[in-house]
Scaffold this active site. Sequence first.
Site, PDB file in Angstrom:
ATOM      1  N   HIS A  31       1.120  -3.490  14.815  1.00 30.48           N
ATOM      2  CA  HIS A  31       2.194  -2.526  14.269  1.00 30.48           C
ATOM      3  C   HIS A  31       2.190  -1.178  14.990  1.00 30.48           C
ATOM      4  CE1 HIS A  31       3.138   0.576  11.283  1.00 30.48           C
ATOM      5  NE2 HIS A  31       3.174   0.230  10.655  1.00 30.48           N
ATOM      6  N   LYS A  45       0.729  -1.404   0.394  1.00 30.89           N
ATOM      7  CA  LYS A  45       0.527  -0.202  -0.248  1.00 30.89           C
ATOM      8  C   LYS A  45       0.977   1.409   0.130  1.00 30.89           C
ATOM      9  CE  LYS A  45      -0.326   1.648   4.496  1.00 30.89           C
ATOM     10  NZ  LYS A  45       0.244   1.319   6.224  1.00 30.89           N
ATOM     11  N   GLU A  94       6.609  -5.712   8.508  1.00 30.96           N
ATOM     12  CA  GLU A  94       5.810  -5.189   6.680  1.00 30.96           C
ATOM     13  C   GLU A  94       6.484  -3.239   7.078  1.00 30.96           C
ATOM     14  OE1 GLU A  94       2.337  -5.316   8.417  1.00 30.96           O
ATOM     15  OE2 GLU A  94       1.899  -7.781   8.270  1.00 30.96           O
TER      16      GLU A  94
END
Length: 322
Positions: free
Chosen positions: A193, A65, A270
């Site tokens: 995250h 993204k 990530e």
Amino acid sequence: MTSIDFLTFLEEGFCARDIVEQKINESTSSDDKDAFYVADLGDVLKKHLRWARTLPRVTPFYAVKCNDSRPVVETLATLGAGFDCASKTEIQLVQSLGVEPSRIIYANPCKQVSQIKYASAHGVQMMTFDSEVELMKVARSHDNAKLVLRIATDDSKAVCRLSVKFGATLKSSRLLLERAKELGLDIIGVSFHVGSGCTDPQTYAQAIADARYVFDMGAELGYSMTLLDIGGGFPGSDDSKLKFEEITAVINPALDKYFPADCGVRIIAEPGRFYVASAYTLAVNIIAKKVNMKEQSGSDDPPGSLAPLHSHQLTSHVFSRV
Ligand SMILES: *Cc1c(COP(=O)(O)O)cnc(C)c1O
């Protein structure tokens, strides 16, 4: 944006800025002074090498993204990275480049049923969740999901807070693990995250400790989890408040403490901005400028009055990282 130049600069001393300047010189004589940007894929490669050197135990799954341009994704696919996809479109893009499903994590905790079915049909098994509703959706739409429980972090010191909307608390984690057992679902690990633009490396240490707690809770309920996903939040350029190496200096010992190398847990992350923020240089054409007199000392103008410059079309370009 009218043109995109994808170039790899591996030659010493030659950088994206040289190309930008060259293009600006070429355009000074013409009427075409549109904004443009230059992508330096060599910079993406350098980031990958830096990652491997600094976080040797952690496999990066690039967060698509952050920049889904094909050359970027293709470069990372060639380098052997995995991919964090947030949607069917991103899974399609990554798979069109020949990336095998085991290198993809569908890391969106709130998925559309049709897209869970798409992942199932295309062999994508790893996916995150943080609620009971999501568990129920996965139970009826995917035959073989390998679920990763996303936990919330203390992201109060991050620029872009993500735990406001995503992540289960430690208390609800137990309920979710129990519910997944009842539904016959396989939970293979824990993710988090810390928020994008993390400014406090201790957030990672705390989240890694919390993940350990959830692993132990899972073990009590009969799960033997094998995947830890430490998410994103890593800075993409060296002018960030907190340097990448300052973060990894905290992460590595925390991993060794809570998830030692021989514990049988695979560790992934990530990173998004980390890979692409400094690879793109934007050149814009300044077409007008106003000066706020309030900020100029010794001015007789009343505070806040604006003085337009008389040259309405300045031809200089400015550089900016995007
Ligand atoms: C946005 C996002 C990332 C990437 O975050 P960065 O801070 O850019 O590294 C990783 N994982 C998830 C689930 C995200 O939503």
